[in-house]
Design a protein around this motif. Structure first.
Motif, PDB file in Angstrom:
ATOM      1  N   PRO A  57       0.810  -1.213   0.000  1.00  0.00           N
ATOM      2  CA  PRO A  57       0.000   0.000   0.000  1.00  0.00           C
ATOM      3  C   PRO A  57       0.848   1.270   0.000  1.00  0.00           C
ATOM      4  N   GLY A  58       2.117   1.177   0.414  1.00  0.00           N
ATOM      5  CA  GLY A  58       2.987   2.350   0.466  1.00  0.00           C
ATOM      6  C   GLY A  58       3.504   2.762  -0.900  1.00  0.00           C
ATOM      7  N   CYS A  59       4.168   1.847  -1.586  1.00  0.00           N
ATOM      8  CA  CYS A  59       4.750   2.182  -2.895  1.00  0.00           C
ATOM      9  C   CYS A  59       3.879   1.722  -4.062  1.00  0.00           C
ATOM     10  N   ARG A  60       2.787   1.028  -3.743  1.00  0.00           N
ATOM     11  CA  ARG A  60       1.856   0.493  -4.741  1.00  0.00           C
ATOM     12  C   ARG A  60       2.495  -0.550  -5.657  1.00  0.00           C
ATOM     13  N   GLY A  61       3.596  -1.117  -5.219  1.00  0.00           N
ATOM     14  CA  GLY A  61       4.238  -2.170  -5.993  1.00  0.00           C
ATOM     15  C   GLY A  61       3.441  -3.461  -5.949  1.00  0.00           C
ATOM     16  N   ARG A  62       3.470  -4.215  -7.041  1.00  0.00           N
ATOM     17  CA  ARG A  62       2.814  -5.526  -7.122  1.00  0.00           C
ATOM     18  C   ARG A  62       3.896  -6.553  -7.383  1.00  0.00           C
ATOM     19  N   PHE A  63       3.797  -7.697  -6.688  1.00  0.00           N
ATOM     20  CA  PHE A  63       4.858  -8.691  -6.758  1.00  0.00           C
ATOM     21  C   PHE A  63       4.336 -10.028  -6.293  1.00  0.00           C
ATOM     22  N   GLU A  64       5.168 -11.046  -6.417  1.00  0.00           N
ATOM     23  CA  GLU A  64       4.855 -12.384  -5.917  1.00  0.00           C
ATOM     24  C   GLU A  64       5.811 -12.694  -4.781  1.00  0.00           C
ATOM     25  N   LEU A  65       5.282 -13.333  -3.749  1.00  0.00           N
ATOM     26  CA  LEU A  65       6.083 -13.702  -2.586  1.00  0.00           C
ATOM     27  C   LEU A  65       6.012 -15.198  -2.352  1.00  0.00           C
ATOM     28  N   ALA A  66       7.130 -15.772  -1.947  1.00  0.00           N
ATOM     29  CA  ALA A  66       7.152 -17.176  -1.550  1.00  0.00           C
ATOM     30  C   ALA A  66       6.483 -17.294  -0.190  1.00  0.00           C
ATOM     31  N   ALA A  67       6.043 -18.492   0.156  1.00  0.00           N
ATOM     32  CA  ALA A  67       5.387 -18.721   1.441  1.00  0.00           C
ATOM     33  C   ALA A  67       6.280 -18.311   2.606  1.00  0.00           C
ATOM     34  N   GLY A  68       7.580 -18.475   2.473  1.00  0.00           N
ATOM     35  CA  GLY A  68       8.504 -18.122   3.538  1.00  0.00           C
ATOM     36  C   GLY A  68       8.616 -16.627   3.794  1.00  0.00           C
ATOM     37  N   ALA A  69       8.144 -15.803   2.872  1.00  0.00           N
ATOM     38  CA  ALA A  69       8.211 -14.349   3.040  1.00  0.00           C
ATOM     39  C   ALA A  69       7.001 -13.787   3.773  1.00  0.00           C
ATOM     40  N   LEU A  70       6.008 -14.627   4.017  1.00  0.00           N
ATOM     41  CA  LEU A  70       4.784 -14.193   4.687  1.00  0.00           C
ATOM     42  C   LEU A  70       4.695 -14.813   6.072  1.00  0.00           C
ATOM     43  N   ARG A  71       4.021 -14.127   6.991  1.00  0.00           N
ATOM     44  CA  ARG A  71       3.729 -14.643   8.320  1.00  0.00           C
ATOM     45  C   ARG A  71       2.251 -14.386   8.585  1.00  0.00           C
ATOM     46  N   LEU A  72       1.586 -15.351   9.192  1.00  0.00           N
ATOM     47  CA  LEU A  72       0.174 -15.247   9.513  1.00  0.00           C
ATOM     48  C   LEU A  72       0.014 -15.306  11.019  1.00  0.00           C
TER      49      LEU A  72
END
Length: 120
Positions: A57-72
């Motif tokens: 939401p800050g830079c409005r960049g769109r990208f793909e992330l691996a599961a290891g880059a996310l935390r729930l």
């Protein structure tokens, strides 16, 4: 604030352990001997190439992330249930709410999950 929709990107190839197809799940009980049965959570194979589409939401960049880059993080309320990641384009820490469908997608995709408990 623009909503971000996490969508798993189709993965092909072997599972994370390098064996078998990129889909499927294990049996509910595993026999390791003539009478031994292990019960409990069912191990689910997660393809090594699972990636999620996200946006900052800050830079409005769109990208793909691996599961290891996310935390729930799953809390007692919708305010305390969220997922986080670091934007690869601007390095901002991003925190977004996670509804039931997002939780299902992330846990099914192998994202690390933290269960938050209320203090006594």
């Amino acid at each position: 604030m623009n909503p971000t929709y996490l969508i798993p990107v189709a993965a092909t190839g072997p599972t994370a352990d390098g064996t078998g197809p990129a889909h499927g799940c294990g049996p509910a009980a595993v026999r390791t001997g003539p009478t031994a049965v292990r019960t409990g959570p069912v191990p689910v194979r997660v393809p090594a190439a699972v990636r999620f589409r996200a946006a900052c939401p800050g830079c409005r960049g769109r990208f793909e992330l691996a599961a290891g880059a996310l935390r729930l993080a799953i809390g007692a309320t919708s305010r305390t249930t969220f997922y986080t990641f670091t934007c690869p384009e601007c390095a901002a820490a991003v925190r977004k709410p996670a509804g039931e469908r997002i939780i299902e997608l992330l846990t099914g995709g192998g994202v690390r999950t933290l269960r938050l408990h209320a203090a006594p």
